[in-house]
Design a protein around this motif. Structure first.
Motif, PDB file in Angstrom:
ATOM      1  N   GLU A 326       0.873  -1.174   0.000  1.00  0.00           N
ATOM      2  CA  GLU A 326       0.000   0.000   0.000  1.00  0.00           C
ATOM      3  C   GLU A 326       0.910   1.224   0.000  1.00  0.00           C
ATOM      4  OE1 GLU A 326      -4.120  -0.959   2.065  1.00  0.00           O
ATOM      5  OE2 GLU A 326      -2.469  -1.353   3.460  1.00  0.00           O
ATOM      6  N   ASN A 327       1.149   1.732  -1.188  1.00  0.00           N
ATOM      7  CA  ASN A 327       2.181   2.740  -1.406  1.00  0.00           C
ATOM      8  C   ASN A 327       1.904   4.028  -0.641  1.00  0.00           C
ATOM      9  OD1 ASN A 327       4.570   3.566  -2.623  1.00  0.00           O
ATOM     10  ND2 ASN A 327       3.538   4.446  -4.393  1.00  0.00           N
ATOM     11  N   TRP A 328       0.641   4.450  -0.601  1.00  0.00           N
ATOM     12  CA  TRP A 328       0.313   5.730   0.029  1.00  0.00           C
ATOM     13  C   TRP A 328       0.210   5.589   1.553  1.00  0.00           C
ATOM     14  CZ3 TRP A 328       1.660   7.431  -4.195  1.00  0.00           C
ATOM     15  CH2 TRP A 328       1.118   7.027  -5.404  1.00  0.00           C
ATOM     16  N   ALA A 329      -0.110   4.380   2.029  1.00  0.00           N
ATOM     17  CA  ALA A 329      -0.235   4.148   3.472  1.00  0.00           C
ATOM     18  C   ALA A 329       1.040   3.597   4.081  1.00  0.00           C
ATOM     19  CB  ALA A 329      -1.385   3.188   3.754  1.00  0.00           C
ATOM     20  N   HIS A 330       2.024   3.200   3.237  1.00  0.00           N
ATOM     21  CA  HIS A 330       3.321   2.680   3.679  1.00  0.00           C
ATOM     22  C   HIS A 330       3.153   1.353   4.422  1.00  0.00           C
ATOM     23  CE1 HIS A 330       4.740   7.179   3.775  1.00  0.00           C
ATOM     24  NE2 HIS A 330       4.258   6.798   2.603  1.00  0.00           N
ATOM     25  N   ASN A 331       2.332   0.478   3.832  1.00  0.00           N
ATOM     26  CA  ASN A 331       2.066  -0.822   4.444  1.00  0.00           C
ATOM     27  C   ASN A 331       2.456  -1.962   3.519  1.00  0.00           C
ATOM     28  OD1 ASN A 331       0.831   0.364   6.692  1.00  0.00           O
ATOM     29  ND2 ASN A 331      -1.205   0.279   5.776  1.00  0.00           N
ATOM     30  N   LEU A 332       2.842  -3.070   4.122  1.00  0.00           N
ATOM     31  CA  LEU A 332       2.890  -4.367   3.456  1.00  0.00           C
ATOM     32  C   LEU A 332       1.622  -5.103   3.876  1.00  0.00           C
ATOM     33  CD1 LEU A 332       4.298  -6.649   1.830  1.00  0.00           C
ATOM     34  CD2 LEU A 332       5.404  -7.328   3.976  1.00  0.00           C
ATOM     35  N   LYS A 343      -4.103  -8.794   6.512  1.00  0.00           N
ATOM     36  CA  LYS A 343      -3.185  -8.476   7.593  1.00  0.00           C
ATOM     37  C   LYS A 343      -2.225  -7.409   7.083  1.00  0.00           C
ATOM     38  CE  LYS A 343      -0.053 -10.633  10.964  1.00  0.00           C
ATOM     39  NZ  LYS A 343       0.548 -11.915  11.416  1.00  0.00           N
ATOM     40  N   ARG A 344      -1.939  -6.402   7.926  1.00  0.00           N
ATOM     41  CA  ARG A 344      -1.098  -5.288   7.510  1.00  0.00           C
ATOM     42  C   ARG A 344       0.106  -5.142   8.437  1.00  0.00           C
ATOM     43  NH1 ARG A 344      -6.302  -1.908   6.348  1.00  0.00           N
ATOM     44  NH2 ARG A 344      -6.115  -1.410   4.132  1.00  0.00           N
ATOM     45  N   GLY A 367      11.093 -16.737   1.325  1.00  0.00           N
ATOM     46  CA  GLY A 367      10.005 -15.955   1.896  1.00  0.00           C
ATOM     47  C   GLY A 367      10.405 -14.661   2.551  1.00  0.00           C
ATOM     48  N   TRP A 368      11.698 -14.287   2.515  1.00  0.00           N
ATOM     49  CA  TRP A 368      12.107 -12.992   3.050  1.00  0.00           C
ATOM     50  C   TRP A 368      11.646 -11.881   2.104  1.00  0.00           C
ATOM     51  CZ3 TRP A 368      13.473 -13.256   7.884  1.00  0.00           C
ATOM     52  CH2 TRP A 368      14.202 -14.360   8.369  1.00  0.00           C
ATOM     53  N   ARG A 382       8.308 -11.869   6.913  1.00  0.00           N
ATOM     54  CA  ARG A 382       6.926 -11.728   6.461  1.00  0.00           C
ATOM     55  C   ARG A 382       5.910 -12.181   7.503  1.00  0.00           C
ATOM     56  NH1 ARG A 382       6.397 -16.502   1.810  1.00  0.00           N
ATOM     57  NH2 ARG A 382       6.921 -18.262   3.166  1.00  0.00           N
ATOM     58  N   GLU A 383       6.343 -12.924   8.522  1.00  0.00           N
ATOM     59  CA  GLU A 383       5.410 -13.373   9.561  1.00  0.00           C
ATOM     60  C   GLU A 383       5.168 -12.296  10.610  1.00  0.00           C
ATOM     61  OE1 GLU A 383       3.831 -16.089   9.071  1.00  0.00           O
ATOM     62  OE2 GLU A 383       5.070 -16.659   7.359  1.00  0.00           O
ATOM     63  N   THR A 384       6.179 -11.466  10.864  1.00  0.00           N
ATOM     64  CA  THR A 384       6.060 -10.453  11.916  1.00  0.00           C
ATOM     65  C   THR A 384       6.083  -9.029  11.390  1.00  0.00           C
ATOM     66  OG1 THR A 384       8.466 -10.323  12.256  1.00  0.00           O
ATOM     67  CG2 THR A 384       7.250 -12.025  13.491  1.00  0.00           C
TER      68      THR A 384
END
Length: 558
Positions: A326-332, A343-344, A367-368, A382-384
């Motif tokens: 989420e580019n504008w919210a700075h989330n994965l 999940k964010r 998976g990194w 990616r889990e945490t």
């Protein structure tokens, strides 16, 4: 069948246009070599002077609006894949120097031979009148070729305004005076990302990076636009690139309309079930297209107050989870498509919200997750969502893309607007910050090939190859100038699929022979920011989602 190795010359370029779409529930019986017929409806396109090679012929399904385009060979013959029974419109795409042709209400059932299509020329000379109908068919590259101006003025314009947020059509279809062009150019060049909500402070450090020109170059672009697209400006008689011949006419492209307007789709990625996922840049819906049925399934993540919706990168991991930035919210963000749960993970320090932040991440075989944050390449669990390792890159600071080699050994990323490419040996922790030969090569997005070489599309106009072992960068120039590449992607055979942002073409480059094939598209302003190559087919299948709201499948027949 003609075959050519392109030279770096406008006169050496011909392009074949195509866009294929099938009615829901059908797939083409594809030829595996040039000698096998497709087995669907066929016909011939000619003019008063004889057969026309490289003309796009399209069937549009009335029930689904899916578009199927094939191209004529040297005998003027075209042939479609087997089509589902139904009602179709038959038309030619981008006739340019010829009058338009369309026939509606065709009832298709089985293999039929269409009556010959005879096209009349618009002009009896090689020059075309700049009428609204013909101007609407020009690619961005053809616009730049035809407008008056010096090579320097056009180069400055392409480096300032050609970095992939929109097509040149969006610029050149307008006319403004100098004051209005100044307001537009300054807003577009100084906005912090495409939302244009936050504005960048124009420091000396920012000038020359990320596509921000110097004050002199900015003024050059304003003056040029005011002169060539001012209220009283005139467009001279037009010349266009010649049509494609030979191998570039051996292709099928499927265009599926997506269910919403204003999506502004950005990326694609295929999953193990054959669905193609896309991320919309301006909408809160992730989606997946099922090519077997033409249906789209959508998922809507929870809204975030005060932040624009939209995603950038999309990735499907080995477990079937769908990951998006989420580019504008700075989330994965992670989606489980089996139950629709999201999940964010949020990343502080990536800048102001509603400006570009967490963006074009990569995921390795273990998976990194990799991104560039805090002037470093970072590895994320990616889990945490926790950053577990950093590699500082003081000159590169932040790369536009992050790519990791298939064996997990190397990370590479380039800096849009500069000539910098970063390289990290993830095993030894060695870091290199390398310069390309061209001053503004502007490496953007790319991928590693099977030999471990990193490839990037250069918004400065070349395809860039980095050999991590020698740390040598090679620039491969396409067969025409004034182009920009948003990304390139290697396939299993070593071919490099390079999207020409403003040429209306998808280019196929074979490094071993220096051979370019240009597949010309039916829409002159087709806009691709990321491809996904399906290496399970022979020949490979290439997917992209067009920024204008449709999914495209490209199937070369050789």
């Amino acid at each position: 069948m003609k075959q050519r190795i392109w030279s770096f010359s406008i006169l050496g370029l011909c392009a074949a246009a195509l866009a294929l779409s099938f009615a829901a529930g059908t797939d083409p019986v594809l030829a595996q070599s040039s000698g096998v017929p497709l087995g669907g409806p066929w016909g011939v396109v000619r003019s008063a002077k004889g057969p026309i090679e490289g003309m796009g012929v399209q069937l549009i399904a009335e029930a689904t609006a899916i578009r199927t385009t094939v191209y004529t060979n040297e005998e003027g013959r075209y042939e479609f894949p087997q089509m589902a029974p139904g009602t179709y419109t038959l038309r030619v795409t981008r006739p340019l120097e010829f009058q338009p042709y369309a026939q509606e209400g065709l009832q298709l059932s089985g293999t039929v031979q269409f009556a010959d299509i005879t096209l009349d020329r618009v002009s009896q000379t090689e020059y075309l009148p700049p009428t609204p109908d013909i101007l609407a068919q020009l690619s961005g590259l053809e616009w730049v070729m035809n407008l008056p101006g010096t090579g320097k003025e056009k180069r400055i314009f392409t480096l300032s305004c050609g970095f992939g947020c929109h097509s040149y059509q969006q610029i050149f279809r307008n006319r403004y005076d100098e004051r209005s062009w100044r307001l537009i150019v300054q807003r577009m060049l100084r906005g912090a990302g495409s939302p244009l909500i936050n504005m960048n402070r124009m420091t000396a450090e920012r000038r020359g990076r990320a596509g921000i020109p110097s004050l002199e170059e900015e003024e050059s672009t304003i003056q040029w636009l005011a002169r060539v697209r001012g209220p009283e400006s005139e467009i001279p008689p037009l010349t266009v690139l010649p049509r494609e011949q030979g191998p570039a006419t051996r292709v099928v492209i499927t265009e599926y309309e997506l269910p919403r307007t204003l999506l502004a789709p950005h990326d694609v990625h295929g999953d193990a079930q054959g669905k193609i996922w896309y991320s919309p840049h301006r909408s809160p819906y992730l989606g997946a297209l099922d090519p077997a049925t033409g249906k789209v399934q959508e998922f809507r993540p929870p809204d975030i107050e005060g932040v624009l919706p939209g995603t950038h990168r999309i990735w499907v991991d080995e477990r079937g989870y769908v990951w998006a930035s989420e580019n504008w919210a700075h989330n994965l963000m992670r989606l489980d498509p089996r139950n629709g749960e999201f999940k964010r993970f949020h990343f502080e320090g990536a800048g102001n919200l509603n400006s570009p932040g967490f963006s074009n991440f990569a995921m390795d075989k273990d998976g990194w997750v990799y991104e560039t944050l805090d002037d470093s390449v970072v590895r994320i669990d990616r889990e945490t969502g926790k950053i577990v390792k950093k590699w500082p890159i003081p000159k590169v600071r932040s790369s536009y893309d992050n790519i990791v080699s298939f064996d997990g050994r190397w990370w590479a990323g380039g800096v849009t607007g500069t000539n910098l490419i970063g390289l990290v040996d993830l095993q030894t922790d060695e870091v290199w910050e390398l310069e390309t030969p061209t001053v503004v090569s502007a490496p953007a997005r790319g991928g590693f090939d099977r030999n471990g070489h990193a490839w990037f599309g250069g918004r400065g106009g070349a395809v860039l190859e980095l050999d991590p072992k020698t740390r040598h960068i090679t620039e491969h120039n396409p067969p025409f100038p004034y182009e920009a590449f948003y990304e390139v992607l290697p396939d299993k055979n070593g071919d490099i699929w390079a999207w020409a942002l403003h040429g209306g073409r998808l280019l196929r480059f074979t490094p071993s022979t220096n051979r370019w094939i240009a597949y010309m598209l039916p829409e002159p302003y087709s806009h691709n920011r990321r491809t996904w190559v399906d290496n399970s087919t022979t020949p490979v299948t290439v997917w992209y989602v067009d920024h204008n709201g449709y999914m495209v499948r490209i199937q070369p027949l050789e």
